[in-house]
Design a protein around this motif. Structure first.
Motif, mmCIF file in Angstrom:
data_model
loop_
_atom_site.group_PDB
_atom_site.id
_atom_site.type_symbol
_atom_site.label_atom_id
_atom_site.label_comp_id
_atom_site.label_asym_id
_atom_site.label_seq_id
_atom_site.Cartn_x
_atom_site.Cartn_y
_atom_site.Cartn_z
ATOM 1 N N ASP A 91 67.076 -49.863 -36.719
ATOM 2 C CA ASP A 91 67.234 -48.960 -37.748
ATOM 3 C C ASP A 91 66.370 -48.036 -38.268
ATOM 4 O O ASP A 91 66.667 -46.658 -38.553
ATOM 5 C CB ASP A 91 67.372 -49.929 -39.062
ATOM 6 C CG ASP A 91 68.553 -50.726 -39.200
ATOM 7 O OD1 ASP A 91 69.216 -50.842 -37.992
ATOM 8 O OD2 ASP A 91 69.221 -51.223 -40.135
ATOM 9 N N PRO A 96 66.205 -47.306 -43.777
ATOM 10 C CA PRO A 96 66.883 -48.330 -42.876
ATOM 11 C C PRO A 96 66.941 -49.810 -43.407
ATOM 12 O O PRO A 96 66.320 -49.706 -44.479
ATOM 13 C CB PRO A 96 65.648 -48.302 -41.809
ATOM 14 C CG PRO A 96 64.689 -47.073 -41.850
ATOM 15 C CD PRO A 96 64.879 -46.865 -43.310
ATOM 16 N N VAL A 107 70.836 -46.933 -43.627
ATOM 17 C CA VAL A 107 71.303 -47.415 -42.334
ATOM 18 C C VAL A 107 71.569 -48.698 -42.593
ATOM 19 O O VAL A 107 70.731 -49.662 -43.013
ATOM 20 C CB VAL A 107 70.127 -46.876 -41.028
ATOM 21 C CG1 VAL A 107 70.725 -47.713 -39.948
ATOM 22 C CG2 VAL A 107 70.006 -45.558 -41.061
ATOM 23 N N CYS A 108 72.894 -49.322 -42.135
ATOM 24 C CA CYS A 108 73.305 -50.478 -42.056
ATOM 25 C C CYS A 108 72.965 -51.184 -43.351
ATOM 26 O O CYS A 108 73.391 -50.749 -44.429
ATOM 27 C CB CYS A 108 72.061 -51.217 -41.048
ATOM 28 S SG CYS A 108 72.754 -52.957 -40.614
ATOM 29 N N GLY A 138 74.548 -45.971 -37.682
ATOM 30 C CA GLY A 138 73.701 -45.111 -38.249
ATOM 31 C C GLY A 138 73.552 -43.861 -37.540
ATOM 32 O O GLY A 138 73.140 -42.763 -38.068
#
Length: 316
Positions: A16, A73, A103-104, A161
């Motif tokens: 990430d 991340p 991200v995620c 992402g």
């Protein structure tokens, strides 16, 4: 030049963290000019990347002040509390109009900062229910690859992402630059479908005991038959009205919806393991027509049967 600050939190997921650094650093404008200045920042002197390695970020949280975009991340434990100075820095960046993207499971960090209240958001599908339960004021969509609310953006797990980064590059510099960045990463600029195609469609949990288990097993075994609600109720020895009530109580859905999902699960297996035409698979799993099959499959899996086969089918 557009400045991107990538936040390295303790216990960060390495992929990430690395993915947005790589995606933005590789972006080139006409004349081979760099499109982005990338700065990795952290609140601590040394960050543990999930036990895989440790890193020292060259910038602290002050980098948010000069950033046009902040990327957050995910961390291995999305429910872990985030340092208050990090949350404050994110809130200040948001108030200043900075674009902020996760991200995620980095979505959980934005949620802790209060940046997603009343907004639609996504995260890795395995954590979507956890996010929705912890933050009921967020409209969680587990099926999409990313959500763009303008200033605040969220992405699903892993490769999603990259989809989000390419989307932001296209917003910043147009499709031609984004397409070049996609080629550099060996990625399509637009992927078909969303997360739904990657979710393992297990039957819904039965929170009220095992009363319907024999019926559910029978439905799975007979999914290819033409079954009506009356047929299912007769097999269960119940009236249609009672069956509907008990089914909703114990599974959260209806008998026919369960049947459709059972058929789609069987179709996914056949698409993965055989070369049968879609029309044959539609008949094998119990759909009356290929058109009805394609419509239902896309509704459940998020992509067409052919797209699912391209993504997951073995060479047979």
């Amino acid at each position: 030049m557009h400045t991107v600050a990538v936040l390295a939190l303790d216990d960060v997921i390495p992929s990430d963290l690395a993915m947005p650094i790589d995606a933005f650093a590789r972006t080139r404008l006409p004349g081979e000019r760099s499109g982005y200045r990338v700065r990795v920042c952290a609140a601590e002197e040394e960050v543990d990347a999930g036990g895989a390695f440790a890193l020292r970020a060259p910038y602290d949280l002050g980098a948010f002040a000069d950033a046009d975009t902040v990327i957050v991340p995910g961390v291995h434990d999305p429910s872990a509390p985030v340092r208050e100075d990090v949350l404050d820095a994110l809130r200040e960046a948001a108030e200043a109009g900075t674009r902020i993207a996760s991200v995620c499971v980095g979505t959980f960090v934005l949620a802790q900062a209060g940046l997603l209240k009343g907004l639609r958001a996504t995260t890795h599908w395995y954590a979507a229910d956890q996010l929705a339960a912890a933050y009921p004021d967020i409209d969680v969509d587990p099926d999409v690859l990313y959500v763009d609310n303008g200033q605040i953006l969220t992405s699903a797990g892993a490769a999603a992402g990259m989809d989000l980064c390419l989307h932001m590059i296209r917003r910043d510099y147009g499709s031609a630059v984004a397409a070049d960045a996609a080629r550099a990463s060996v990625m399509p600029l637009e992927r078909e479908g969303g997360q739904a195609q990657f979710i393992v469609n297990q039957p819904p949990a039965n929170p009220c005991g095992q009363a319907l288990e024999p019926l559910l097993a029978w439905l799975d075994e007979n999914a290819a038959r033409e079954l009506t609600l009356d047929d299912i109720a007769a097999h269960a020895g119940l009236s249609s009205r009672t069956l509907l009530r008990r089914f909703r109580e114990q599974t959260g859905t209806t008998p026919l919806q369960w049947l459709h999902r059972a058929r789609v699960r069987r179709a996914q297996h056949l698409l993965e393991t055989t070369a049968h035409p879609v029309e044959r698979i539609a008949a094998q799993v119990g759909f009356g027509s290929p058109t009805a099959f394609r419509d239902r499959f896309k509704r459940v899996a998020g992509v067409s049967p052919q797209a699912y086969r391209r993504a997951f089918g073995a060479r047979v």
